[in-house]
Design a protein around this motif. Structure first.
Motif, PDB file in Angstrom:
ATOM      1  N   LEU A   1      48.238  51.103  28.871  1.00  0.00           N
ATOM      2  CA  LEU A   1      48.669  49.713  28.703  1.00  0.00           C
ATOM      3  C   LEU A   1      48.808  49.380  27.224  1.00  0.00           C
ATOM      4  CD1 LEU A   1      49.234  46.872  29.859  1.00  0.00           C
ATOM      5  CD2 LEU A   1      46.768  46.440  29.743  1.00  0.00           C
ATOM      6  N   GLY A   2      47.891  49.901  26.427  1.00  0.00           N
ATOM      7  CA  GLY A   2      47.995  49.656  24.985  1.00  0.00           C
ATOM      8  C   GLY A   2      49.233  50.288  24.379  1.00  0.00           C
ATOM      9  N   ALA A   3      49.654  51.399  24.985  1.00  0.00           N
ATOM     10  CA  ALA A   3      50.869  52.061  24.488  1.00  0.00           C
ATOM     11  C   ALA A   3      52.126  51.504  25.123  1.00  0.00           C
ATOM     12  CB  ALA A   3      50.772  53.564  24.736  1.00  0.00           C
ATOM     13  N   GLY A   4      51.957  50.543  26.051  1.00  0.00           N
ATOM     14  CA  GLY A   4      53.113  49.944  26.711  1.00  0.00           C
ATOM     15  C   GLY A   4      53.709  50.817  27.787  1.00  0.00           C
ATOM     16  N   ALA A   5      52.915  51.771  28.335  1.00  0.00           N
ATOM     17  CA  ALA A   5      53.457  52.690  29.333  1.00  0.00           C
ATOM     18  C   ALA A   5      53.302  52.171  30.766  1.00  0.00           C
ATOM     19  CB  ALA A   5      52.770  54.052  29.220  1.00  0.00           C
ATOM     20  N   VAL A   6      52.369  51.224  30.990  1.00  0.00           N
ATOM     21  CA  VAL A   6      52.166  50.683  32.339  1.00  0.00           C
ATOM     22  C   VAL A   6      52.119  49.169  32.256  1.00  0.00           C
ATOM     23  CG1 VAL A   6      50.929  52.725  33.174  1.00  0.00           C
ATOM     24  CG2 VAL A   6      49.673  50.839  32.117  1.00  0.00           C
ATOM     25  N   ALA A   7      52.264  48.552  33.423  1.00  0.00           N
ATOM     26  CA  ALA A   7      52.220  47.090  33.485  1.00  0.00           C
ATOM     27  C   ALA A   7      50.770  46.620  33.606  1.00  0.00           C
ATOM     28  CB  ALA A   7      53.048  46.589  34.672  1.00  0.00           C
ATOM     29  N   ARG A   8      50.565  45.334  33.285  1.00  0.00           N
ATOM     30  CA  ARG A   8      49.227  44.757  33.322  1.00  0.00           C
ATOM     31  C   ARG A   8      48.653  44.753  34.735  1.00  0.00           C
ATOM     32  NH1 ARG A   8      44.924  43.799  30.396  1.00  0.00           N
ATOM     33  NH2 ARG A   8      46.326  43.194  28.668  1.00  0.00           N
ATOM     34  N   HIS A   9      49.470  44.459  35.761  1.00  0.00           N
ATOM     35  CA  HIS A   9      48.924  44.341  37.116  1.00  0.00           C
ATOM     36  C   HIS A   9      48.395  45.684  37.635  1.00  0.00           C
ATOM     37  CE1 HIS A   9      52.977  45.893  38.084  1.00  0.00           C
ATOM     38  NE2 HIS A   9      52.442  46.302  39.234  1.00  0.00           N
ATOM     39  N   ILE A  10      48.895  46.793  37.131  1.00  0.00           N
ATOM     40  CA  ILE A  10      48.387  48.100  37.542  1.00  0.00           C
ATOM     41  C   ILE A  10      46.972  48.305  36.993  1.00  0.00           C
ATOM     42  CG2 ILE A  10      48.719  50.591  37.347  1.00  0.00           C
ATOM     43  CD1 ILE A  10      51.711  50.119  37.320  1.00  0.00           C
ATOM     44  N   VAL A  11      46.757  47.897  35.746  1.00  0.00           N
ATOM     45  CA  VAL A  11      45.422  48.004  35.160  1.00  0.00           C
ATOM     46  C   VAL A  11      44.446  47.087  35.884  1.00  0.00           C
ATOM     47  CG1 VAL A  11      44.069  47.712  33.048  1.00  0.00           C
ATOM     48  CG2 VAL A  11      46.398  48.636  32.927  1.00  0.00           C
ATOM     49  N   ASP A  12      44.906  45.874  36.209  1.00  0.00           N
ATOM     50  CA  ASP A  12      44.033  44.941  36.940  1.00  0.00           C
ATOM     51  C   ASP A  12      43.661  45.490  38.314  1.00  0.00           C
ATOM     52  OD1 ASP A  12      44.175  43.233  34.814  1.00  0.00           O
ATOM     53  OD2 ASP A  12      45.788  42.002  35.653  1.00  0.00           O
ATOM     54  N   GLN A  13      44.604  46.136  38.969  1.00  0.00           N
ATOM     55  CA  GLN A  13      44.316  46.737  40.279  1.00  0.00           C
ATOM     56  C   GLN A  13      43.294  47.860  40.145  1.00  0.00           C
ATOM     57  OE1 GLN A  13      47.782  48.234  42.270  1.00  0.00           O
ATOM     58  NE2 GLN A  13      46.624  48.934  44.084  1.00  0.00           N
ATOM     59  N   ALA A  14      43.402  48.671  39.114  1.00  0.00           N
ATOM     60  CA  ALA A  14      42.449  49.761  38.890  1.00  0.00           C
ATOM     61  C   ALA A  14      41.054  49.214  38.610  1.00  0.00           C
ATOM     62  CB  ALA A  14      42.919  50.637  37.737  1.00  0.00           C
ATOM     63  N   ARG A  15      40.973  48.118  37.850  1.00  0.00           N
ATOM     64  CA  ARG A  15      39.676  47.517  37.590  1.00  0.00           C
ATOM     65  C   ARG A  15      39.063  46.944  38.866  1.00  0.00           C
ATOM     66  NH1 ARG A  15      41.101  44.204  31.992  1.00  0.00           N
ATOM     67  NH2 ARG A  15      41.137  46.033  30.603  1.00  0.00           N
TER      68      ARG A  15
ATOM     69  N   ASP B   1      30.537  59.680  42.609  1.00  0.00           N
ATOM     70  CA  ASP B   1      31.715  60.417  42.143  1.00  0.00           C
ATOM     71  C   ASP B   1      32.949  59.514  42.139  1.00  0.00           C
ATOM     72  OD1 ASP B   1      30.100  62.633  41.909  1.00  0.00           O
ATOM     73  OD2 ASP B   1      30.683  63.474  43.862  1.00  0.00           O
ATOM     74  N   THR B   2      33.044  58.648  43.146  1.00  0.00           N
ATOM     75  CA  THR B   2      34.188  57.733  43.213  1.00  0.00           C
ATOM     76  C   THR B   2      34.181  56.762  42.038  1.00  0.00           C
ATOM     77  OG1 THR B   2      34.177  57.875  45.623  1.00  0.00           O
ATOM     78  CG2 THR B   2      35.359  56.020  44.641  1.00  0.00           C
ATOM     79  N   VAL B   3      33.006  56.222  41.724  1.00  0.00           N
ATOM     80  CA  VAL B   3      32.899  55.309  40.580  1.00  0.00           C
ATOM     81  C   VAL B   3      33.289  56.015  39.289  1.00  0.00           C
ATOM     82  CG1 VAL B   3      31.280  53.985  39.172  1.00  0.00           C
ATOM     83  CG2 VAL B   3      31.198  53.808  41.659  1.00  0.00           C
ATOM     84  N   ALA B   4      32.823  57.247  39.112  1.00  0.00           N
ATOM     85  CA  ALA B   4      33.151  57.990  37.892  1.00  0.00           C
ATOM     86  C   ALA B   4      34.662  58.229  37.789  1.00  0.00           C
ATOM     87  CB  ALA B   4      32.390  59.313  37.874  1.00  0.00           C
ATOM     88  N   LEU B   5      35.307  58.605  38.896  1.00  0.00           N
ATOM     89  CA  LEU B   5      36.746  58.842  38.875  1.00  0.00           C
ATOM     90  C   LEU B   5      37.520  57.562  38.570  1.00  0.00           C
ATOM     91  CD1 LEU B   5      37.153  61.254  41.933  1.00  0.00           C
ATOM     92  CD2 LEU B   5      37.362  61.829  39.508  1.00  0.00           C
ATOM     93  N   ARG B   6      37.080  56.443  39.168  1.00  0.00           N
ATOM     94  CA  ARG B   6      37.795  55.188  38.934  1.00  0.00           C
ATOM     95  C   ARG B   6      37.547  54.654  37.526  1.00  0.00           C
ATOM     96  NH1 ARG B   6      37.415  52.128  44.858  1.00  0.00           N
ATOM     97  NH2 ARG B   6      38.730  53.673  45.926  1.00  0.00           N
TER      98      ARG B   6
ATOM     99  N   GLU C   1      39.557  48.030  41.913  1.00  0.00           N
ATOM    100  CA  GLU C   1      39.068  49.168  42.689  1.00  0.00           C
ATOM    101  C   GLU C   1      37.758  49.707  42.109  1.00  0.00           C
ATOM    102  OE1 GLU C   1      42.297  51.876  42.607  1.00  0.00           O
ATOM    103  OE2 GLU C   1      43.477  50.820  44.153  1.00  0.00           O
ATOM    104  N   LEU C   2      37.622  49.674  40.791  1.00  0.00           N
ATOM    105  CA  LEU C   2      36.388  50.126  40.161  1.00  0.00           C
ATOM    106  C   LEU C   2      35.230  49.206  40.520  1.00  0.00           C
ATOM    107  CD1 LEU C   2      34.706  51.825  38.195  1.00  0.00           C
ATOM    108  CD2 LEU C   2      35.632  50.428  36.324  1.00  0.00           C
ATOM    109  N   PHE C   3      35.450  47.897  40.444  1.00  0.00           N
ATOM    110  CA  PHE C   3      34.386  46.945  40.785  1.00  0.00           C
ATOM    111  C   PHE C   3      34.005  47.053  42.258  1.00  0.00           C
ATOM    112  CE2 PHE C   3      36.176  44.137  37.186  1.00  0.00           C
ATOM    113  CZ  PHE C   3      35.425  44.834  36.260  1.00  0.00           C
TER     114      PHE C   3
ATOM    115  N   GLU D   1      30.069  48.788  46.409  1.00  0.00           N
ATOM    116  CA  GLU D   1      29.710  49.621  47.556  1.00  0.00           C
ATOM    117  C   GLU D   1      28.547  50.546  47.213  1.00  0.00           C
ATOM    118  OE1 GLU D   1      33.247  51.643  48.634  1.00  0.00           O
ATOM    119  OE2 GLU D   1      34.188  49.898  49.588  1.00  0.00           O
ATOM    120  N   HIS D   2      28.531  51.062  46.011  1.00  0.00           N
ATOM    121  CA  HIS D   2      27.440  51.937  45.589  1.00  0.00           C
ATOM    122  C   HIS D   2      26.122  51.172  45.552  1.00  0.00           C
ATOM    123  CE1 HIS D   2      24.925  54.255  42.750  1.00  0.00           C
ATOM    124  NE2 HIS D   2      25.539  55.305  43.265  1.00  0.00           N
ATOM    125  N   LEU D   3      26.123  49.950  45.057  1.00  0.00           N
ATOM    126  CA  LEU D   3      24.902  49.141  45.033  1.00  0.00           C
ATOM    127  C   LEU D   3      24.429  48.804  46.449  1.00  0.00           C
ATOM    128  CD1 LEU D   3      25.659  46.672  42.093  1.00  0.00           C
ATOM    129  CD2 LEU D   3      24.069  48.596  42.094  1.00  0.00           C
TER     130      LEU D   3
END
Length: 266
Positions: free
Chosen positions: A159-173, A143-148, A175-177, A182-184
């Motif tokens: 990010l494509g719309a220019g609403a957030v900064a690049r480092h926020i997207v990198d942080q989300a990625r 469930d955590t992987v799906a949410l992230r 957390e996803l990885f 952890e799931h593996l």
């Protein structure tokens, strides 16, 4: 004792483990051997009777029969029956001490067999509940992987719309990885626990699987305080005590043998 958890799957696994586990079979075979030795020792109290009956064929020469050299011999069949009775009077207590030692050995093997049963039963229960716990962690991490994944996808659109900064997207990625890693790791632990449970049941790990089932809350009532006599119920302590009793009985056998030797010399 595992019935207090109210889990029919656990009850079935415990029964299968007791039937198929080779360590339990070895312990039961040793207990049967000890019982046989006890019966043999107890039989020394009674007279030993030996009887036999059978034919014996003999062929003699003509010379032995007084008919001269070169005369044909004769063949005869003799039927013989014999019986003997032996009984040892236990004057010095050798037989009684031997029986006591054999009974103590049997009790020791019984305690060791009980200990093996407890070890297998506890290992099956511990592995089973550990497997169920890992199943819960896998569901949570899935469930955590799906949410992230959803969060990362949303941030990438922002990010494509220019609403957030690049480092926020990198942080989300990141957390996803991390969640995927952890799931593996938990999935690998789950596979190892499943293989361990299969081995306890005497099955091939590749052919064993359990349907996922969430753990349910179970209330186990234990009496307040533990009596000191509980130590006497521990199989390892009982086995050690019976081993000491067997050695003490063998001292009596050795003393009786020495007294018999002295009596024979006199």
């Amino acid at each position: 004792w595992w019935g207090v958890f109210g889990d029919p799957v656990l009850v079935q696994l415990e029964e299968e483990a007791l039937r198929a586990n080779p360590d339990v079979a070895i312990a039961m075979a040793r207990l049967k051997q000890a019982r046989a030795l006890t019966s043999r020792s107890e039989s020394e109290r009674f007279p030993e009777i030996d009887a036999g009956f059978g034919p014996t064929r003999q062929r003699g020469t003509g010379a032995a029969a007084g008919r001269g050299d070169g005369s044909p011999g004769s063949t005869q069949t003799l039927w013989r029956a014999q019986a003997s009775v032996a009984y040892e009077v236990d004057v010095f207590g050798r037989v009684a001490s031997g029986i006591a030692a054999a009974r103590a050995d049997e009790a020791r093997q019984r305690a060791l067999a009980h200990q093996m049963l407890l070890l297998v039963q506890a290992e099956v229960a511990g592995t089973y509940f550990g497997l169920r716990q890992l199943e819960g962690e896998l569901r949570l991490l899935a469930d955590t992987v799906a949410l992230r994944e959803d969060a990362a996808a949303l941030l990438e659109r922002q990010l494509g719309a220019g609403a957030v900064a690049r480092h926020i997207v990198d942080q989300a990625r990141t957390e996803l990885f991390t969640a995927r890693a952890e799931h593996l790791a938990v999935a690998q632990q789950h596979a190892q626990a499943s293989h361990a449970l299969a081995i306890l049941l005497g099955k091939a790990p590749a052919s064993f699987s359990l349907a996922a089932k969430p753990l349910e809350a179970t209330v186990v009532q234990l009496p307040p305080g533990l009596p000191s006599t509980l130590l006497e119920r521990r199989p390892d302590i009982a086995a050690a005590e019976r081993a000491m009793a067997a050695e003490n009985a063998r001292i009596g056998v050795a003393k009786a043998d020495s007294l018999i030797d002295v009596a024979l010399l006199e």
